[in-house]
Write a protein that holds these residues in place. Structure first.
Motif, PDB file in Angstrom:
ATOM      1  N   TYR A 100       0.703  -1.236   0.052  1.00 31.96           N
ATOM      2  CA  TYR A 100      -0.093   0.001   0.089  1.00 31.96           C
ATOM      3  C   TYR A 100       0.788   1.180  -0.045  1.00 31.96           C
ATOM      4  N   THR A 101       2.072   1.238   0.619  1.00 32.53           N
ATOM      5  CA  THR A 101       2.952   2.531   0.550  1.00 32.53           C
ATOM      6  C   THR A 101       3.317   2.775  -0.853  1.00 32.53           C
ATOM      7  N   THR A 102       3.367   1.707  -1.542  1.00 29.57           N
ATOM      8  CA  THR A 102       4.050   1.844  -3.115  1.00 29.57           C
ATOM      9  C   THR A 102       5.149   2.706  -3.312  1.00 29.57           C
ATOM     10  N   PRO A 103       6.333   2.270  -2.881  1.00 36.87           N
ATOM     11  CA  PRO A 103       7.531   3.309  -2.794  1.00 36.87           C
ATOM     12  C   PRO A 103       7.943   3.727  -4.083  1.00 36.87           C
ATOM     13  N   GLU A 104       7.477   3.027  -5.092  1.00 35.90           N
ATOM     14  CA  GLU A 104       7.717   3.562  -6.633  1.00 35.90           C
ATOM     15  C   GLU A 104       6.932   4.828  -7.001  1.00 35.90           C
ATOM     16  N   ASP A 105       5.888   4.913  -6.426  1.00 37.62           N
ATOM     17  CA  ASP A 105       4.896   6.019  -6.483  1.00 37.62           C
ATOM     18  C   ASP A 105       4.180   6.401  -5.098  1.00 37.62           C
ATOM     19  N   PRO A 106       4.960   6.744  -4.148  1.00 35.51           N
ATOM     20  CA  PRO A 106       4.605   6.836  -2.795  1.00 35.51           C
ATOM     21  C   PRO A 106       3.210   7.108  -2.542  1.00 35.51           C
ATOM     22  N   ALA A 107       2.500   6.436  -1.758  1.00 35.76           N
ATOM     23  CA  ALA A 107       1.301   6.916  -1.237  1.00 35.76           C
ATOM     24  C   ALA A 107       1.313   7.726  -0.277  1.00 35.76           C
ATOM     25  N   LYS A 108       0.230   8.616   0.187  1.00 35.41           N
ATOM     26  CA  LYS A 108       0.506   9.544   1.245  1.00 35.41           C
ATOM     27  C   LYS A 108      -0.236   9.280   2.324  1.00 35.41           C
ATOM     28  N   LEU A 109       0.406   7.934   3.076  1.00 27.69           N
ATOM     29  CA  LEU A 109      -0.411   7.555   4.206  1.00 27.69           C
ATOM     30  C   LEU A 109       0.155   7.804   5.719  1.00 27.69           C
ATOM     31  N   PRO A 110      -0.495   7.680   6.435  1.00 28.69           N
ATOM     32  CA  PRO A 110      -0.087   8.437   8.056  1.00 28.69           C
ATOM     33  C   PRO A 110       0.992   7.159   8.380  1.00 28.69           C
ATOM     34  N   SER A 111       1.837   7.723   9.272  1.00 32.04           N
ATOM     35  CA  SER A 111       2.778   7.137  10.140  1.00 32.04           C
ATOM     36  C   SER A 111       2.241   6.506  11.316  1.00 32.04           C
ATOM     37  N   GLY A 112       1.344   7.054  11.712  1.00 33.41           N
ATOM     38  CA  GLY A 112       0.607   6.803  13.210  1.00 33.41           C
ATOM     39  C   GLY A 112      -0.661   6.781  13.216  1.00 33.41           C
ATOM     40  N   PHE A 113      -1.523   6.903  14.378  1.00 28.07           N
ATOM     41  CA  PHE A 113      -2.772   6.728  14.635  1.00 28.07           C
ATOM     42  C   PHE A 113      -3.153   7.867  15.630  1.00 28.07           C
ATOM     43  N   THR A 114      -4.487   8.224  15.555  1.00 27.70           N
ATOM     44  CA  THR A 114      -4.996   9.191  16.873  1.00 27.70           C
ATOM     45  C   THR A 114      -5.897   8.301  17.683  1.00 27.70           C
ATOM     46  N   ASP A 115      -6.000   9.025  18.977  1.00 28.86           N
ATOM     47  CA  ASP A 115      -6.673   8.394  19.928  1.00 28.86           C
ATOM     48  C   ASP A 115      -8.093   9.237  19.876  1.00 28.86           C
ATOM     49  N   THR A 116      -8.343  10.234  18.960  1.00 24.67           N
ATOM     50  CA  THR A 116      -9.689  10.833  18.874  1.00 24.67           C
ATOM     51  C   THR A 116     -10.216  10.697  17.570  1.00 24.67           C
ATOM     52  N   PRO A 117     -11.589  10.064  17.511  1.00 23.42           N
ATOM     53  CA  PRO A 117     -12.481   9.779  16.291  1.00 23.42           C
ATOM     54  C   PRO A 117     -12.997  10.846  15.943  1.00 23.42           C
ATOM     55  N   THR A 118     -13.007  11.182  14.386  1.00 20.75           N
ATOM     56  CA  THR A 118     -13.671  12.176  13.920  1.00 20.75           C
ATOM     57  C   THR A 118     -15.134  12.070  14.012  1.00 20.75           C
ATOM     58  N   ASP A 119     -15.702  11.116  14.258  1.00 24.02           N
ATOM     59  CA  ASP A 119     -17.336  10.883  14.594  1.00 24.02           C
ATOM     60  C   ASP A 119     -17.472   9.783  15.794  1.00 24.02           C
ATOM     61  N   GLY A 120     -17.668  10.401  16.792  1.00 18.73           N
ATOM     62  CA  GLY A 120     -18.011   9.371  17.974  1.00 18.73           C
ATOM     63  C   GLY A 120     -19.355   9.155  18.349  1.00 18.73           C
ATOM     64  N   SER A 121     -20.295   9.570  17.255  1.00 25.52           N
ATOM     65  CA  SER A 121     -21.873   9.514  17.422  1.00 25.52           C
ATOM     66  C   SER A 121     -22.221   8.119  17.603  1.00 25.52           C
ATOM     67  N   ALA A 122     -23.352   8.014  18.690  1.00 26.23           N
ATOM     68  CA  ALA A 122     -24.055   6.528  19.142  1.00 26.23           C
ATOM     69  C   ALA A 122     -25.139   5.922  18.100  1.00 26.23           C
ATOM     70  N   GLU A 123     -25.217   6.890  17.146  1.00 24.73           N
ATOM     71  CA  GLU A 123     -26.353   6.632  16.093  1.00 24.73           C
ATOM     72  C   GLU A 123     -25.866   5.489  15.133  1.00 24.73           C
ATOM     73  N   PRO A 124     -26.888   4.931  14.575  1.00 23.29           N
ATOM     74  CA  PRO A 124     -26.436   4.227  13.288  1.00 23.29           C
ATOM     75  C   PRO A 124     -25.970   4.940  12.380  1.00 23.29           C
ATOM     76  N   LEU A 125     -25.405   4.194  11.316  1.00 22.70           N
ATOM     77  CA  LEU A 125     -24.691   5.132  10.080  1.00 22.70           C
ATOM     78  C   LEU A 125     -25.820   5.386   9.041  1.00 22.70           C
ATOM     79  N   GLY A 126     -26.685   4.599   9.065  1.00 24.63           N
ATOM     80  CA  GLY A 126     -27.794   5.109   8.241  1.00 24.63           C
ATOM     81  C   GLY A 126     -27.702   4.232   6.707  1.00 24.63           C
ATOM     82  N   ILE A 127     -26.786   2.997   6.942  1.00 25.67           N
ATOM     83  CA  ILE A 127     -26.767   2.058   5.991  1.00 25.67           C
ATOM     84  C   ILE A 127     -27.610   0.704   6.336  1.00 25.67           C
TER      85      ILE A 127
END
Length: 367
Positions: free
Chosen positions: A306-333
């Motif tokens: 996935y990093t594809t070094p011949e054409d580098p993907a812009k992937l993160p090197s780490g993770f975060t403890d904070t969700p962008t969406d922590g809602s307790a509601e269903p996704l609607g799918i």
């Protein structure tokens, strides 16, 4: 497109023999001639042994090796037959090929595909599943393999027509075509236990499994997007599905990340709950699902697949403890909205059981 650090509340871990597992899986791929020579050369560079080592950091080494070889075999099927091969655009012929392979998995002694390297590799895998697992685990492994085969034929029908499914259909298909369910019995084998039917059949356990599959496959879609867009021909992931629904690429990325964050928050709450109200084996199983999620994430941001070094993907090197969406509601799918029916609103109390043991008439504790 830049992928930001993804939310992960699960601690990383890796089996101490990961380097040896990588080497052993590379040798297995060569000895069984998995895929074409070119495909095999690529696959053995992807550190698939390390992937298995992250998913099963405390597992029996023989089963971690089985997992690594199986995942490489799956990539041989997925890359070689489905995504890059002509069969991936001929769903009828693909169904026939996969059903013959399924028969090999069901009955390895059957005189089918005796000169086929993929069938030979599958026979070896089934022999080892029988060696390290119970009869029930082997049966579930074959059953989940059937689900995977069925779903990739569905995907091939879209590939042949050049169509993009609805979000609900894609979600349902992705629960199986990522082959996550085929790994679930191996999680038990690696730790030497078997979840009992009275717990396995509990609705909340199935929800936790499906949530784990959702997060793993959404992460895979997000992290593999650069690789897939740089390729040639048809590709399908959640970002493309969302874009087909009218979102811009950046809006699709933001939405997909929010979706997996909301599901991961719900999964963490449900897994914690089941670990409290379930048996010791249930706690092991929930821990196994957690390692599966985090191991997939750590491998996804580091493997050259996935990093594809011949054409580098812009992937993160780490993770975060904070969700962008922590809602307790269903996704609607529609396909997965029921998950939130079994997610507890409050932490479980110790001492409650998740489901009745055989012979008991009512639940001692329910979610």
């Amino acid at each position: 497109m830049i992928v930001p650090p993804l939310f992960s509340p699960i601690a990383p871990a890796i089996h101490p023999r990961h380097a040896e597992l990588d080497q052993r899986t590379a040798r297995w791929a060569e000895s069984h001639r998995i895929g074409s020579d070119d495909l095999r050369r690529r696959l053995v560079q992807h550190e698939i042994g390390s992937f298995a080592a992250r998913v099963m950091p405390h597992g029996r080494e023989e089963v971690v090796g089985l997992m690594a070889d199986f995942v490489l075999w799956l990539f041989g099927v997925d890359d070689g037959c489905c995504e890059e091969g002509d069969l991936g655009r001929r769903p009828g012929e693909l169904a026939g090929t996969l059903h013959r392979l399924l028969r090999v998995a069901q009955n390895p002694e059957a005189p089918l595909l005796l000169d086929d390297p993929m069938a030979g590799g599958l026979r070896d895998l089934r022999t080892r599943v029988d060696r390290y697992g119970t009869a029930g685990q082997a049966a579930r492994w074959v059953g989940h393999l059937r689900e995977y085969f069925f779903s990739v034929v569905w995907e091939a029908s879209h590939r042949s027509a050049g169509t993009v499914p609805s979000l609900s259909d894609y979600t349902l298909m992705r629960l199986y075509d990522g082959a996550t369910t085929v790994v679930f019995p191996l999680l038990e084998m690696a730790q030497g236990y078997e979840l009992q039917p009275y717990e396995r059949d509990y609705r909340a356990v199935r929800a936790a499994e499906e949530m784990a599959s959702f997060v793993i496959t959404w992460d895979n879609d997000i992290l593999s997007d650069h690789k897939e867009r740089a390729g040639h021909g048809y590709f399908l992931n959640v970002l493309r599905v969302l874009e087909a629904g009218g979102l811009t690429p950046q809006e699709a990325m933001t939405t997909a990340i929010a979706q997996r964050d909301r599901v991961l928050v719900a999964f963490a709450r449900l897994a914690d709950h089941l670990s409290v109200v379930g048996s010791p084996q249930m706690r092991q199983y929930m821990q196994g699902l957690c390692h599966f999620i985090r191991g997939s994430q750590d491998w996804g941001v580091s493997s050259i697949r996935y990093t594809t070094p011949e054409d580098p993907a812009k992937l993160p090197s780490g993770f975060t403890d904070t969700p962008t969406d922590g809602s307790a509601e269903p996704l609607g799918i529609d396909a997965v909205s029921w998950w939130w029916d079994v997610v507890p609103a409050a932490p479980a109390q110790a001492g409650r059981r998740v489901a009745p043991r055989p012979g008991e008439g009512s639940l001692v504790g329910t979610v």
